[in-house]
Design an enzyme around this catalytic site. Structure first.
Site, PDB file in Angstrom:
ATOM      1  N   GLU A  54       1.208   5.045 -19.367  1.00  0.00           N
ATOM      2  CA  GLU A  54       2.460   5.775 -19.977  1.00  0.00           C
ATOM      3  C   GLU A  54       3.349   6.275 -19.267  1.00  0.00           C
ATOM      4  O   GLU A  54       4.637   6.126 -19.583  1.00  0.00           O
ATOM      5  CB  GLU A  54       1.577   7.007 -20.836  1.00  0.00           C
ATOM      6  N   SER A 173     -28.698 -26.562  -3.070  1.00  0.00           N
ATOM      7  CA  SER A 173     -27.929 -25.907  -4.623  1.00  0.00           C
ATOM      8  C   SER A 173     -26.432 -26.094  -4.606  1.00  0.00           C
ATOM      9  O   SER A 173     -25.946 -25.664  -5.567  1.00  0.00           O
ATOM     10  CB  SER A 173     -28.310 -24.404  -4.799  1.00  0.00           C
ATOM     11  N   TRP A 175     -23.391 -28.668  -4.247  1.00  0.00           N
ATOM     12  CA  TRP A 175     -22.781 -27.712  -5.470  1.00  0.00           C
ATOM     13  C   TRP A 175     -23.464 -28.206  -6.847  1.00  0.00           C
ATOM     14  O   TRP A 175     -23.095 -29.274  -7.245  1.00  0.00           O
ATOM     15  CB  TRP A 175     -21.411 -27.515  -5.595  1.00  0.00           C
ATOM     16  N   ASP A 205     -28.607 -18.791   1.859  1.00  0.00           N
ATOM     17  CA  ASP A 205     -27.274 -19.260   1.808  1.00  0.00           C
ATOM     18  C   ASP A 205     -26.345 -18.724   2.636  1.00  0.00           C
ATOM     19  O   ASP A 205     -25.122 -19.451   2.940  1.00  0.00           O
ATOM     20  CB  ASP A 205     -27.099 -19.204   0.414  1.00  0.00           C
ATOM     21  N   SER A 227     -35.253  -4.810   1.285  1.00  0.00           N
ATOM     22  CA  SER A 227     -36.242  -3.658   1.281  1.00  0.00           C
ATOM     23  C   SER A 227     -36.750  -3.578   2.628  1.00  0.00           C
ATOM     24  O   SER A 227     -37.169  -2.368   2.865  1.00  0.00           O
ATOM     25  CB  SER A 227     -37.515  -4.128   0.394  1.00  0.00           C
TER      26      SER A 227
END
Length: 364
Positions: A54, A173, A175, A205, A227
């Site tokens: 505003e 993976s 791509w 990765d 963890s």
């Protein structure tokens, strides 16, 4: 003269310009229209601590040499009525002599909710709301989630083959999806306040988890669930700081090593010795995280899916088949009945390059 929907649609377009910059504030757009139906001021919310939509619209009208007395304001969210980092927008609109305010939706923030409308009405300004409310809400799902649920809106991003595989059995993976889909994924990173992954992805990765394919004024916080504090000090995710490692391990020496490497450490153990995700999400909400993008492996994906914390699935499907031995997108348990499955509904399907981008949400 345009229809009210046209002015609000323009305000929504302006709000989208704040997609990458407004957090933790909502994305808001504003249009000021004179009595002849001419747009005389436009604005969108700037980064936190700077002008709201505003105020930007009022300044734009002033720069154009236009009077806003008696004008109508179309704004995508109820004008704020409290002092935060900036003064109340309601006061500025009242002082400017605005005649009418049309808002798409009420602000869910208890500090504002309805109070902005009330203050404007008490000042003699005509107020209405609800015009294109669903579109305005969609722009601010993260903000609404944080305010009403105390936690971010969680989006799971997955890149998979047509048969639901995210990597070959040997772990390769890159791509699966094409360049266009990978660039599109950076748009979702850029709009997110934080990107979260697990230690398995970091070790496999070594991702950066930052925004590179598009220009952005800020980088999201990078979060690693680790963890047992296995993140290497040389991990690329630690480069340039802005990284939070959440752990269940209280090894002070190891924590200090990672702090030296640029990480912030959050100790948050669960009863099973893993990171307590249920406790983490409210803490992220307290940090002003509106949207959380999860880019993780099958184990963590399953955790978010089964816990009910996945609000949206962002899935890129490549026109490839990787075969049964390849790795799946989530390590869900073996269901014995279709009634046990996690039911979703598609709300958007688009072709991005040669791949499909599917947006799905839990079925209500």
């Amino acid at each position: 003269m345009l229809a009210p929907e046209d002015y609000m649609r323009r305000a929504l377009e302006l709000a989208e310009r704040g997609l990458y910059i407004t957090s933790p504030n909502p994305r808001v757009g504003c249009v000021i229209v004179d009595e002849a139906g001419e747009i005389i001021g436009e604005g969108w919310t700037q980064p936190a601590g700077q002008n709201h939509a505003e105020i930007q619209a009022l300044l734009d009208a002033a720069a154009r040499g236009k009077s806003v007395v008696g004008a109508t304001v179309y704004v995508t969210l109820e004008p704020c009525s409290h002092f935060g980092r900036t003064p109340p927008c309601c006061d500025a609109l009242i002082k400017a002599g605005i005649g009418r305010v049309v808002a798409a939706m009420q602000d869910p923030n208890p500090l504002v909710a309805g109070k902005g409308f009330e203050r404007l009405g008490d000042a003699g300004i005509a107020v209405s709301s609800g015009l294109m409310a669903s579109e305005a809400s969609a722009l601010n799902e993260g903000f609404i989630s944080r305010i009403t649920r105390g936690r971010p809106f969680v989006r799971l991003k997955i890149a998979a083959s047509l048969d639901g595989k995210t990597a070959l059995a040997n772990g390769i993976s890159k791509w699966i999806t094409g360049e266009a889909a990978r660039a599109d994924a950076h748009h979702w990173r850029a709009r997110s306040c934080a990107v979260l992954t697990g230690i398995g992805t970091v070790l496999a990765d070594d991702p950066l988890l930052n925004v590179r394919a598009i220009e952005t004024p800020r980088q999201p916080l990078r979060i690693v669930l680790d963890s047992q504090l296995r993140t290497p000090a040389s991990a690329r995710v630690l480069q340039n700081g802005n990284t939070l490692i959440v752990t269940a391990n209280d090894d002070v020496k190891r924590q200090e090593e990672l702090k030296t490497a640029g990480a912030e450490i959050l100790h948050l153990p669960a009863s099973d010795g893993r990171v307590d995700i249920a406790a983490l999400l409210p803490l992220l909400g307290q940090r002003g995280i509106n949207e959380l993008l999860v880019e993780a492996g099958a184990t963590l994906n399953a955790t978010f899916m089964q816990s009910g914390y996945a609000d949206e699935y962002l899935v890129y499907l490549a026109p490839k088949l990787l075969g049964d031995p390849s790795r799946g997108l989530a390590m869900l348990p073996a269901f014995t009945s279709l009634d046990e499955s996690i039911a979703l509904h598609f709300h958007a399907i688009d072709k991005i390059g040669e791949d499909l981008r599917i947006l799905a949400r839990p079925a209500m």
